[in-house]
Design a protein around this motif. Sequence first.
Motif, PDB file in Angstrom:
ATOM      1  N   THR A 215     -19.505  17.881 -28.448  1.00  0.00           N
ATOM      2  CA  THR A 215     -18.711  16.939 -29.233  1.00  0.00           C
ATOM      3  C   THR A 215     -17.399  16.593 -28.537  1.00  0.00           C
ATOM      4  O   THR A 215     -16.878  17.394 -27.750  1.00  0.00           O
ATOM      5  N   PHE A 216     -16.881  15.415 -28.851  1.00  0.00           N
ATOM      6  CA  PHE A 216     -15.529  15.042 -28.422  1.00  0.00           C
ATOM      7  C   PHE A 216     -14.484  15.420 -29.476  1.00  0.00           C
ATOM      8  O   PHE A 216     -13.308  15.134 -29.303  1.00  0.00           O
ATOM      9  N   SER A 217     -14.928  16.055 -30.568  1.00  0.00           N
ATOM     10  CA  SER A 217     -14.009  16.308 -31.689  1.00  0.00           C
ATOM     11  C   SER A 217     -13.039  17.446 -31.447  1.00  0.00           C
ATOM     12  O   SER A 217     -11.958  17.461 -32.028  1.00  0.00           O
ATOM     13  N   LYS A 218     -13.416  18.428 -30.663  1.00  0.00           N
ATOM     14  CA  LYS A 218     -12.615  19.643 -30.594  1.00  0.00           C
ATOM     15  C   LYS A 218     -11.743  19.636 -29.341  1.00  0.00           C
ATOM     16  O   LYS A 218     -10.618  19.181 -29.391  1.00  0.00           O
ATOM     17  N   ALA A 219     -12.259  20.102 -28.214  1.00  0.00           N
ATOM     18  CA  ALA A 219     -11.428  20.196 -27.011  1.00  0.00           C
ATOM     19  C   ALA A 219     -10.903  18.831 -26.560  1.00  0.00           C
ATOM     20  O   ALA A 219      -9.808  18.735 -26.008  1.00  0.00           O
ATOM     21  N   TYR A 220     -11.656  17.774 -26.811  1.00  0.00           N
ATOM     22  CA  TYR A 220     -11.248  16.446 -26.346  1.00  0.00           C
ATOM     23  C   TYR A 220     -10.367  15.718 -27.361  1.00  0.00           C
ATOM     24  O   TYR A 220      -9.914  14.595 -27.099  1.00  0.00           O
ATOM     25  N   GLY A 221     -10.161  16.328 -28.523  1.00  0.00           N
ATOM     26  CA  GLY A 221      -9.157  15.820 -29.453  1.00  0.00           C
ATOM     27  C   GLY A 221      -9.477  14.490 -30.116  1.00  0.00           C
ATOM     28  O   GLY A 221      -8.560  13.760 -30.490  1.00  0.00           O
ATOM     29  N   LEU A 222     -10.761  14.170 -30.295  1.00  0.00           N
ATOM     30  CA  LEU A 222     -11.105  12.880 -30.903  1.00  0.00           C
ATOM     31  C   LEU A 222     -11.811  13.044 -32.258  1.00  0.00           C
ATOM     32  O   LEU A 222     -12.665  12.234 -32.630  1.00  0.00           O
ATOM     33  N   ALA A 223     -11.428  14.090 -33.015  1.00  0.00           N
ATOM     34  CA  ALA A 223     -12.116  14.361 -34.285  1.00  0.00           C
ATOM     35  C   ALA A 223     -12.117  13.133 -35.201  1.00  0.00           C
ATOM     36  O   ALA A 223     -13.081  12.879 -35.919  1.00  0.00           O
ATOM     37  N   GLY A 224     -11.035  12.357 -35.163  1.00  0.00           N
ATOM     38  CA  GLY A 224     -10.913  11.224 -36.078  1.00  0.00           C
ATOM     39  C   GLY A 224     -11.795  10.038 -35.722  1.00  0.00           C
ATOM     40  O   GLY A 224     -11.962   9.128 -36.535  1.00  0.00           O
ATOM     41  N   LEU A 225     -12.367  10.046 -34.523  1.00  0.00           N
ATOM     42  CA  LEU A 225     -13.144   8.866 -34.111  1.00  0.00           C
ATOM     43  C   LEU A 225     -14.647   9.054 -34.232  1.00  0.00           C
ATOM     44  O   LEU A 225     -15.389   8.081 -34.240  1.00  0.00           O
ATOM     45  N   ARG A 226     -15.115  10.312 -34.289  1.00  0.00           N
ATOM     46  CA  ARG A 226     -16.515  10.625 -34.534  1.00  0.00           C
ATOM     47  C   ARG A 226     -17.425  10.245 -33.376  1.00  0.00           C
ATOM     48  O   ARG A 226     -18.066   9.196 -33.379  1.00  0.00           O
ATOM     49  N   VAL A 227     -17.490  11.100 -32.398  1.00  0.00           N
ATOM     50  CA  VAL A 227     -18.499  10.902 -31.350  1.00  0.00           C
ATOM     51  C   VAL A 227     -18.906  12.260 -30.775  1.00  0.00           C
ATOM     52  O   VAL A 227     -18.072  13.111 -30.464  1.00  0.00           O
ATOM     53  N   GLY A 228     -20.212  12.456 -30.704  1.00  0.00           N
ATOM     54  CA  GLY A 228     -20.784  13.677 -30.150  1.00  0.00           C
ATOM     55  C   GLY A 228     -22.110  13.312 -29.512  1.00  0.00           C
ATOM     56  O   GLY A 228     -22.541  12.159 -29.575  1.00  0.00           O
ATOM     57  N   TYR A 229     -22.749  14.292 -28.883  1.00  0.00           N
ATOM     58  CA  TYR A 229     -23.982  13.933 -28.183  1.00  0.00           C
ATOM     59  C   TYR A 229     -24.911  15.126 -28.020  1.00  0.00           C
ATOM     60  O   TYR A 229     -24.504  16.281 -28.189  1.00  0.00           O
ATOM     61  N   LEU A 230     -26.144  14.790 -27.706  1.00  0.00           N
ATOM     62  CA  LEU A 230     -27.170  15.781 -27.409  1.00  0.00           C
ATOM     63  C   LEU A 230     -27.586  15.634 -25.956  1.00  0.00           C
ATOM     64  O   LEU A 230     -27.654  14.517 -25.434  1.00  0.00           O
ATOM     65  N   VAL A 231     -27.856  16.769 -25.316  1.00  0.00           N
ATOM     66  CA  VAL A 231     -28.499  16.777 -24.010  1.00  0.00           C
ATOM     67  C   VAL A 231     -29.827  17.497 -24.185  1.00  0.00           C
ATOM     68  O   VAL A 231     -29.861  18.651 -24.636  1.00  0.00           O
ATOM     69  N   GLY A 232     -30.910  16.802 -23.867  1.00  0.00           N
ATOM     70  CA  GLY A 232     -32.227  17.417 -24.016  1.00  0.00           C
ATOM     71  C   GLY A 232     -33.239  16.620 -23.215  1.00  0.00           C
ATOM     72  O   GLY A 232     -32.915  15.543 -22.688  1.00  0.00           O
ATOM     73  N   HIS A 233     -34.439  17.137 -23.135  1.00  0.00           N
ATOM     74  CA  HIS A 233     -35.465  16.413 -22.382  1.00  0.00           C
ATOM     75  C   HIS A 233     -35.813  15.115 -23.113  1.00  0.00           C
ATOM     76  O   HIS A 233     -35.469  14.930 -24.276  1.00  0.00           O
ATOM     77  N   GLU A 234     -36.504  14.230 -22.397  1.00  0.00           N
ATOM     78  CA  GLU A 234     -36.654  12.867 -22.893  1.00  0.00           C
ATOM     79  C   GLU A 234     -37.242  12.760 -24.295  1.00  0.00           C
ATOM     80  O   GLU A 234     -36.726  11.987 -25.110  1.00  0.00           O
ATOM     81  N   PRO A 235     -38.296  13.505 -24.631  1.00  0.00           N
ATOM     82  CA  PRO A 235     -38.843  13.359 -25.990  1.00  0.00           C
ATOM     83  C   PRO A 235     -37.829  13.739 -27.067  1.00  0.00           C
ATOM     84  O   PRO A 235     -37.794  13.126 -28.136  1.00  0.00           O
ATOM     85  N   VAL A 236     -37.002  14.738 -26.781  1.00  0.00           N
ATOM     86  CA  VAL A 236     -36.008  15.183 -27.764  1.00  0.00           C
ATOM     87  C   VAL A 236     -34.920  14.119 -27.900  1.00  0.00           C
ATOM     88  O   VAL A 236     -34.560  13.686 -29.013  1.00  0.00           O
ATOM     89  N   ALA A 237     -34.383  13.673 -26.767  1.00  0.00           N
ATOM     90  CA  ALA A 237     -33.329  12.655 -26.803  1.00  0.00           C
ATOM     91  C   ALA A 237     -33.858  11.370 -27.435  1.00  0.00           C
ATOM     92  O   ALA A 237     -33.154  10.708 -28.204  1.00  0.00           O
ATOM     93  N   ALA A 238     -35.121  11.035 -27.145  1.00  0.00           N
ATOM     94  CA  ALA A 238     -35.694   9.797 -27.699  1.00  0.00           C
ATOM     95  C   ALA A 238     -35.810   9.896 -29.214  1.00  0.00           C
ATOM     96  O   ALA A 238     -35.561   8.915 -29.929  1.00  0.00           O
ATOM     97  N   ALA A 239     -36.159  11.070 -29.730  1.00  0.00           N
ATOM     98  CA  ALA A 239     -36.261  11.238 -31.185  1.00  0.00           C
ATOM     99  C   ALA A 239     -34.900  11.018 -31.833  1.00  0.00           C
ATOM    100  O   ALA A 239     -34.788  10.358 -32.872  1.00  0.00           O
ATOM    101  N   VAL A 240     -33.872  11.552 -31.201  1.00  0.00           N
ATOM    102  CA  VAL A 240     -32.528  11.391 -31.767  1.00  0.00           C
ATOM    103  C   VAL A 240     -32.096   9.930 -31.695  1.00  0.00           C
ATOM    104  O   VAL A 240     -31.498   9.393 -32.634  1.00  0.00           O
ATOM    105  N   ARG A 241     -32.427   9.259 -30.610  1.00  0.00           N
ATOM    106  CA  ARG A 241     -32.049   7.838 -30.514  1.00  0.00           C
ATOM    107  C   ARG A 241     -32.754   7.001 -31.575  1.00  0.00           C
ATOM    108  O   ARG A 241     -32.196   6.059 -32.106  1.00  0.00           O
ATOM    109  N   LYS A 242     -34.005   7.383 -31.899  1.00  0.00           N
ATOM    110  CA  LYS A 242     -34.751   6.623 -32.916  1.00  0.00           C
ATOM    111  C   LYS A 242     -34.160   6.795 -34.304  1.00  0.00           C
ATOM    112  O   LYS A 242     -34.277   5.898 -35.138  1.00  0.00           O
TER     113      LYS A 242
END
Length: 353
Positions: A215-242
């Motif tokens: 997440t960008f919320s904690k160490a990167y100090g952007l809690a108020g803007l709401r952005v985080g991400y997943l790193v995973g193999h393609e089927p996992v990332a594709a499921a999250v994108r869907k």
Amino acid sequence: MPRFRPILDTMPAYKPGKAVTTSDGRSYKLSSNESPYEPLPSVVAAIAEGARLVNRYPDPGAVELTEALAGRLGVPAEHLALGAGSVTVAQQLFESVGDPGVEVVYAWRSFEAYPLLADLAGVTSVRVPLAGEDHDLDAMAEAITDRTRMVFVCNPNNPTGTAIRERELVAFLDRVPEDVLVVLDEAYREYVRDESVPDGLTLYRDRPNVCVLRTFSKAYGLAGLRVGYLVGHEPVAAAVRKTIVPFAVNQLAQVAAVASLAAEGELLERVERVVKERTRVREALIAQGWEVPPTEANFVWLRLGERTMDFAAACAVEGVAVRPFAGEGARVSIGDPEANDAFLAAAAGFRTS
Ligand SMILES: *Cc1c(COP(=O)(O)O)cnc(C)c1O
């Protein structure tokens, strides 16, 4: 009367950390593990510039941010999926696996969003009690059944701050069936200093059923803007994108995250200051007579049991907001030195009261 899903009646409302203020105006918010620092000028400038574009929808693919992240992390862009905070990415994972009868395993106590998301998705939570303040990975492996689709491992754990070492985590991953997704929630990764605690990005590479949340919320100090991400193999990332709500990651969050990656050196210096304060706060608490589990995150955990709510009230009198879990304990974020001193004074006063 409109009818709603019965599960809503059983769900506790999410309790965000609330600010408290003394009569003479002192207020220290140590309840939500936020960065105590204001955004860097370069990040504010990027947000201000981005503000001129908000009549347009954001880039739904967040191409610039995705490429910046892929370069920074050394992973293929197809292995990334963004969300409006990593909690939303977690929600997308629950949506992705959540058929009735499906079980999701996680430690308890751990991050309070997990049970809420499980209930919302209509899946069954299987909570495995902590052993002391640590994940009980043996018990978690034993809790996996034919119905299990996903396991959350919060490393370091919120709210106890404890972290799982490489040997134990690898042994656990080796026991998890290949069709069960393991989610390593690393919201506090940047604060980890114990070298035996593995970076999930090294563990997911040759394990198609393992993914990492950041997440960008904690160490990167952007809690108020709401952005985080997943790193995973393609089927996992594709499921999250869907499962993302279209345009969920807004334009300002995207540009601020890109600017934060560009200013990462400065941001990680701030993280280092928090880590030093963490050591100071923990040692001071121990000197006061408290038992404080080792922490690899930007907070400390005090197991106060029945005294938890009294402790939170005593901190509030000093203007310090902490995060109490009634009957269990209190989580206290590491803030700037002044806030930490106010907390230490409140803790010392509570011990002698
Ligand atoms: C704070 C936190 C998050 C991050 O939430 P965002 O939605 O990215 O703000 C995720 N997981 C855990 C365990 C956390 O404590």
